[in-house]
Design an enzyme around this catalytic site. Structure first.
Site, PDB file in Angstrom:
ATOM      1  N   GLY A   1       7.990  13.546  -9.076  1.00  0.00           N
ATOM      2  CA  GLY A   1       7.418  14.527  -8.237  1.00  0.00           C
ATOM      3  C   GLY A   1       6.132  14.560  -7.576  1.00  0.00           C
ATOM      4  O   GLY A   1       5.502  13.810  -8.492  1.00  0.00           O
TER       5      GLY A   1
ATOM      6  N   LYS B   1       7.748   8.221  -7.172  1.00  0.00           N
ATOM      7  CA  LYS B   1       8.948   8.607  -6.361  1.00  0.00           C
ATOM      8  C   LYS B   1      10.157   8.106  -6.769  1.00  0.00           C
ATOM      9  O   LYS B   1      11.261   8.148  -5.732  1.00  0.00           O
ATOM     10  CB  LYS B   1       8.791   8.131  -4.776  1.00  0.00           C
ATOM     11  CG  LYS B   1       7.485   8.740  -4.024  1.00  0.00           C
ATOM     12  CD  LYS B   1       7.386   8.621  -2.660  1.00  0.00           C
ATOM     13  CE  LYS B   1       6.798   9.690  -1.922  1.00  0.00           C
ATOM     14  NZ  LYS B   1       7.012   9.680  -0.342  1.00  0.00           N
TER      15      LYS B   1
ATOM     16  N   GLY C   1       0.933  -1.009   0.002  1.00  0.00           N
ATOM     17  CA  GLY C   1      -0.107   0.044  -0.049  1.00  0.00           C
ATOM     18  C   GLY C   1       0.888   1.183  -0.010  1.00  0.00           C
ATOM     19  O   GLY C   1       2.262   1.246  -0.070  1.00  0.00           O
ATOM     20  N   ASP C   2       0.042   2.298  -0.081  1.00  0.00           N
ATOM     21  CA  ASP C   2       1.059   3.653  -0.006  1.00  0.00           C
ATOM     22  C   ASP C   2       1.718   3.919  -1.328  1.00  0.00           C
ATOM     23  O   ASP C   2       2.791   4.517  -1.103  1.00  0.00           O
ATOM     24  CB  ASP C   2       1.624   4.208   1.177  1.00  0.00           C
ATOM     25  CG  ASP C   2       0.594   3.833   2.269  1.00  0.00           C
ATOM     26  OD1 ASP C   2      -0.464   4.371   2.366  1.00  0.00           O
ATOM     27  OD2 ASP C   2       1.123   3.039   3.390  1.00  0.00           O
TER      28      ASP C   2
ATOM     29  N   LYS D   1      -0.893   5.423  -5.619  1.00  0.00           N
ATOM     30  CA  LYS D   1      -1.833   4.762  -6.726  1.00  0.00           C
ATOM     31  C   LYS D   1      -2.922   6.113  -7.030  1.00  0.00           C
ATOM     32  O   LYS D   1      -3.199   6.137  -7.976  1.00  0.00           O
ATOM     33  CB  LYS D   1      -2.746   3.779  -6.199  1.00  0.00           C
ATOM     34  CG  LYS D   1      -2.040   2.630  -5.922  1.00  0.00           C
ATOM     35  CD  LYS D   1      -2.885   1.528  -5.279  1.00  0.00           C
ATOM     36  CE  LYS D   1      -3.426   1.490  -3.812  1.00  0.00           C
ATOM     37  NZ  LYS D   1      -2.484   1.621  -2.835  1.00  0.00           N
TER      38      LYS D   1
ATOM     39  N   GLY E   1      -5.771   5.779   1.955  1.00  0.00           N
ATOM     40  CA  GLY E   1      -5.615   7.149   1.764  1.00  0.00           C
ATOM     41  C   GLY E   1      -4.860   7.714   0.477  1.00  0.00           C
ATOM     42  O   GLY E   1      -3.742   7.278   0.272  1.00  0.00           O
ATOM     43  N   HIS E   2      -5.496   8.288  -0.278  1.00  0.00           N
ATOM     44  CA  HIS E   2      -4.974   8.366  -1.708  1.00  0.00           C
ATOM     45  C   HIS E   2      -4.999  10.103  -1.700  1.00  0.00           C
ATOM     46  O   HIS E   2      -5.686  10.800  -1.464  1.00  0.00           O
ATOM     47  CB  HIS E   2      -5.886   7.902  -2.740  1.00  0.00           C
ATOM     48  CG  HIS E   2      -6.019   6.372  -2.805  1.00  0.00           C
ATOM     49  ND1 HIS E   2      -7.264   5.590  -3.123  1.00  0.00           N
ATOM     50  CD2 HIS E   2      -5.229   5.451  -2.177  1.00  0.00           C
ATOM     51  CE1 HIS E   2      -6.911   4.491  -2.938  1.00  0.00           C
ATOM     52  NE2 HIS E   2      -5.823   4.214  -2.496  1.00  0.00           N
TER      53      HIS E   2
ATOM     54  N   ASP F   1      12.448  10.205  -7.837  1.00  0.00           N
ATOM     55  CA  ASP F   1      13.223  11.084  -7.552  1.00  0.00           C
ATOM     56  C   ASP F   1      13.754  11.167  -6.269  1.00  0.00           C
ATOM     57  O   ASP F   1      14.565  11.880  -5.796  1.00  0.00           O
ATOM     58  CB  ASP F   1      12.213  12.593  -7.711  1.00  0.00           C
ATOM     59  CG  ASP F   1      10.894  12.431  -6.955  1.00  0.00           C
ATOM     60  OD1 ASP F   1      10.026  11.543  -7.107  1.00  0.00           O
ATOM     61  OD2 ASP F   1      10.738  13.254  -6.119  1.00  0.00           O
TER      62      ASP F   1
ATOM     63  N   GLN G   1      -5.185  -0.221  -0.814  1.00  0.00           N
ATOM     64  CA  GLN G   1      -3.973  -1.088  -0.106  1.00  0.00           C
ATOM     65  C   GLN G   1      -3.070  -1.717  -1.395  1.00  0.00           C
ATOM     66  O   GLN G   1      -3.015  -1.032  -2.269  1.00  0.00           O
ATOM     67  CB  GLN G   1      -4.359  -2.100   0.739  1.00  0.00           C
ATOM     68  CG  GLN G   1      -5.316  -1.546   2.139  1.00  0.00           C
ATOM     69  CD  GLN G   1      -6.719  -0.982   1.779  1.00  0.00           C
ATOM     70  OE1 GLN G   1      -7.471  -1.749   1.365  1.00  0.00           O
ATOM     71  NE2 GLN G   1      -6.943   0.171   2.306  1.00  0.00           N
TER      72      GLN G   1
ATOM     73  N   THR H   1      -1.473   8.594   5.517  1.00  0.00           N
ATOM     74  CA  THR H   1      -2.407   9.493   5.123  1.00  0.00           C
ATOM     75  C   THR H   1      -3.560   9.498   6.080  1.00  0.00           C
ATOM     76  O   THR H   1      -4.278  10.337   6.405  1.00  0.00           O
ATOM     77  CB  THR H   1      -2.912   9.213   3.891  1.00  0.00           C
ATOM     78  OG1 THR H   1      -1.952   9.287   2.637  1.00  0.00           O
ATOM     79  CG2 THR H   1      -3.566  10.474   3.019  1.00  0.00           C
TER      80      THR H   1
ATOM     81  N   THR I   1      -6.041   0.218  10.891  1.00  0.00           N
ATOM     82  CA  THR I   1      -6.257   1.547  10.996  1.00  0.00           C
ATOM     83  C   THR I   1      -7.262   2.145  11.855  1.00  0.00           C
ATOM     84  O   THR I   1      -7.338   3.393  12.039  1.00  0.00           O
ATOM     85  CB  THR I   1      -6.485   2.085   9.442  1.00  0.00           C
ATOM     86  OG1 THR I   1      -7.671   1.470   9.080  1.00  0.00           O
ATOM     87  CG2 THR I   1      -5.527   1.868   8.416  1.00  0.00           C
TER      88      THR I   1
ATOM     89  N   THR J   1      -3.719   7.437   9.296  1.00  0.00           N
ATOM     90  CA  THR J   1      -3.421   7.495  10.749  1.00  0.00           C
ATOM     91  C   THR J   1      -2.199   8.295  11.049  1.00  0.00           C
ATOM     92  O   THR J   1      -2.031   8.762  12.262  1.00  0.00           O
ATOM     93  CB  THR J   1      -2.842   6.263  11.025  1.00  0.00           C
ATOM     94  OG1 THR J   1      -1.865   5.874  10.054  1.00  0.00           O
ATOM     95  CG2 THR J   1      -4.215   5.168  10.692  1.00  0.00           C
TER      96      THR J   1
HETATM   97  P1  IMP Z   1      -6.903  -2.358   8.315  1.00  0.00           P
HETATM   98  O1  IMP Z   1      -7.029  -2.401   6.991  1.00  0.00           O
HETATM   99  O2  IMP Z   1      -7.355  -1.215   8.915  1.00  0.00           O
HETATM  100  O3  IMP Z   1      -7.772  -3.505   8.960  1.00  0.00           O
HETATM  101  O4  IMP Z   1      -5.329  -2.817   8.683  1.00  0.00           O
HETATM  102  C1  IMP Z   1      -4.769  -3.999   8.397  1.00  0.00           C
HETATM  103  C2  IMP Z   1      -3.238  -3.697   7.726  1.00  0.00           C
HETATM  104  O5  IMP Z   1      -3.252  -3.044   6.670  1.00  0.00           O
HETATM  105  C3  IMP Z   1      -2.508  -2.930   8.943  1.00  0.00           C
HETATM  106  O6  IMP Z   1      -1.067  -3.125   8.784  1.00  0.00           O
HETATM  107  C4  IMP Z   1      -2.779  -1.307   8.087  1.00  0.00           C
HETATM  108  O7  IMP Z   1      -1.592  -0.332   8.444  1.00  0.00           O
HETATM  109  C5  IMP Z   1      -2.455  -1.799   6.859  1.00  0.00           C
HETATM  110  N1  IMP Z   1      -3.534  -0.872   5.845  1.00  0.00           N
HETATM  111  C6  IMP Z   1      -4.697  -0.765   5.685  1.00  0.00           C
HETATM  112  N2  IMP Z   1      -5.104   0.048   4.704  1.00  0.00           N
HETATM  113  C7  IMP Z   1      -3.793   0.688   4.192  1.00  0.00           C
HETATM  114  C8  IMP Z   1      -3.430   1.613   3.312  1.00  0.00           C
HETATM  115  O8  IMP Z   1      -4.215   2.222   2.633  1.00  0.00           O
HETATM  116  N3  IMP Z   1      -2.135   1.841   3.060  1.00  0.00           N
HETATM  117  C9  IMP Z   1      -1.003   1.094   3.802  1.00  0.00           C
HETATM  118  N4  IMP Z   1      -1.498  -0.121   4.691  1.00  0.00           N
HETATM  119  C10 IMP Z   1      -2.770  -0.001   4.797  1.00  0.00           C
END
Ligand code: IMP
Length: 430
Positions: free
Chosen positions: A420, A336, A12-13, A16, A40-41, A338, A223, A304, A130, A306
């Site tokens: 960037g 990323k 994730g992150d 996207k 969190g996009h 850069d 994710q 984004t 989260t 938490t």
């Molecule tokens: P949950 O989806 O809130 O149940 O979290 C389960 C796991 O997925 C945890 O390790 C979160 O940090 C991770 N996680 C959930 N959503 C995201 C995201 O959008 N980006 C990165 N990690 C995520």
């Protein structure tokens, strides 16, 4: 039929949101198929930074119709707040351009409370969720006791919601957590239902018709591959299928819709992860601070949703090859790039060592990652600022070499690289 599925190829992150925004310039629909407001996009448009949790990132392109698919778990309070935030920033949201699947599951305050209670009960073995109620909402879905968007239209919705709160209270009690009062939740949801009623439709039928009419549909994953409930680093995963095939079930599309699909895997040029779980290429100290950034910029490596600092490390080529296979990727999109400027050498994990054995694949998926030591290959770095580069040929030879190594490791081409945070800071390989 033109379906493009965009998924995260790591934890994730990967960035996207801004990549969906880029491809959405050529599409009619942007459709989320999994997860909820755990996502969190971030998309930067000029001076404005949009952080979207539920509404597809494609919505920032004015011609796009946004879909929240049946595979999602939707907190209606967050949804309404996000709609208001967009409208307040000049992005008009109306039932003409945003549709919520009648079959999407609802997240309630009871799910949020239970997520937090379960996490604190896990103690040091927590998943690091989260706290958005994702796991409990998908648990209710699988138990066939969840509330769906369509239920908000029923006259006896509050009764069902009250039953759900009472049922969850029993579980909260087992975990020593305080009970919730159903009355204010019912009042809150009555208003939300009124607001959202015109947005609830049969999105699966709509997307099917759009594809048959030759319109471009972007399926926007949340994710990343390694957080997939079936194929990720279980149990340190989310509760949905984050991989590309999940786009079909999560949007209600048949297999033939994917016949000629473009499957884009978004890959950050290094590796990050939030929450617990194995991470073989994780680094610490100065290098970690350098990769993570100070936290002053919205694109630095802090969650984004938490705000938690992300764990960071070198790119893991073994996991990237695994993600390529599982998703059936047809291309890699690197974000990323850069950030790697000035680091020399650049390390890419190409195999793992365990005892006397060297592995280039994962015998039991990523479940045993904690047992493996990364084997690195060092590649030359570059010092040039990439931010203004728009032509592939203008990238420093070492940057192209890095991308070519990823192509070689995975067997699929890199088609795009971001240099960037701005919408236009993208280099396309033509
Ligand atoms: P949950 O989806 O809130 O149940 O979290 C389960 C796991 O997925 C945890 O390790 C979160 O940090 C991770 N996680 C959930 N959503 C995201 C995201 O959008 N980006 C990165 N990690 C995520």
């Amino acid at each position: 039929m033109t379906l493009q599925v965009i998924v995260g190829a790591q934890w994730g992150d990967e960035g996207k949101g801004r990549i969906v925004d880029w491809f959405a310039a050529q599409a009619r629909y942007a459709a989320r198929f999994n997860g909820g407001d755990n996502a969190g996009h971030t998309v930067t448009v000029g001076q404005r930074v949009f952080k979207l949790h539920l509404i597809p990132s494609g919505i920032l392109q004015p011609h796009i119709v946004g879909i929240l698919g049946n595979g999602m778990v939707v907190n209606p309070q967050t949804l309404v707040e996000e709609m208001d935030m967009l409208a307040g920033n000049g992005i008009p949201i109306s039932p003409a351009r945003l549709h919520l699947s009648y079959a999407a599951q609802l997240i309630t305050p009871a799910h949020n409370a239970l997520d937090r209670a379960l996490e604190s009960g896990r103690g040091k073995d927590n998943i690091g969720t989260t706290g958005r109620g994702i796991g409990p909402a998908y648990t209710d879905k699988a138990a066939r006791s969840g509330l769906r968007a369509v239920d908000m239209l029923a006259p006896d919705f509050c009764e069902h919601l009250g039953d759900h709160v009472a049922e969850t209270n029993r579980t909260l009690g087992l975990h020593g957590a305080p009970h919730l009062d159903p009355a204010p939740i019912c009042n809150q949801f009555r208003l939300l239902a009124e607001h959202l009623k015109p947005y609830i439709t049969d999105t699966a039928a709509e997307l099917d018709a759009a594809l048959r009419a030759g319109q471009n549909v972007l399926a926007e994953g949340a994710q990343g591959t390694l957080l997939d409930i079936d194929h990720g680093t279980y149990p340190f995963v989310t509760s949905s299928n984050t991989t590309a095939p999940g786009a079909l079930t999560g949007l209600g599309l048949g297999l033939t819709a994917a016949r000629e699909a473009r499957v884009s895997g978004v890959v950050k040029a290094f590796q990050t992860r939030v929450g617990s779980g194995p991470f073989p290429t994780e680094v610490s100290g100065e290098l970690a601070d350098r990769l993570r950034g100070s936290g002053k910029n919205p694109w630095d490596e802090f969650g984004t949703t938490t705000g938690r600092p992300r764990r960071v490390g070198w790119l893991d080529g073994v996991l990237l090859r695994y993600a390529t296979r599982l998703n059936g990727l047809t291309e890699l999109v690197i974000t990323k790039l850069d950030i790697l400027t000035g680091l020399d050498p650049l390390r890419v994990c190409v195999a793992y060592k365990t005892g006397q054995e060297t592995l280039t694949d994962l015998p039991f998926g990523p479940a045993d990652l904690h047992l493996y030591e990364p084997v690195y290959e060092d590649l030359p770095g570059w010092t040039e600022d990439l931010g203004t580069i728009r032509d592939w040929e203008d990238l420093p030879a070492a940057a192209r070499g890095y991308l070519e190594r990823l192509e070689h490791l995975t067997g699929v081409p890199v088609t795009l690289a971001s240099v960037g945070p701005e919408r236009e800071q993208v280099v396309e390989k033509r």
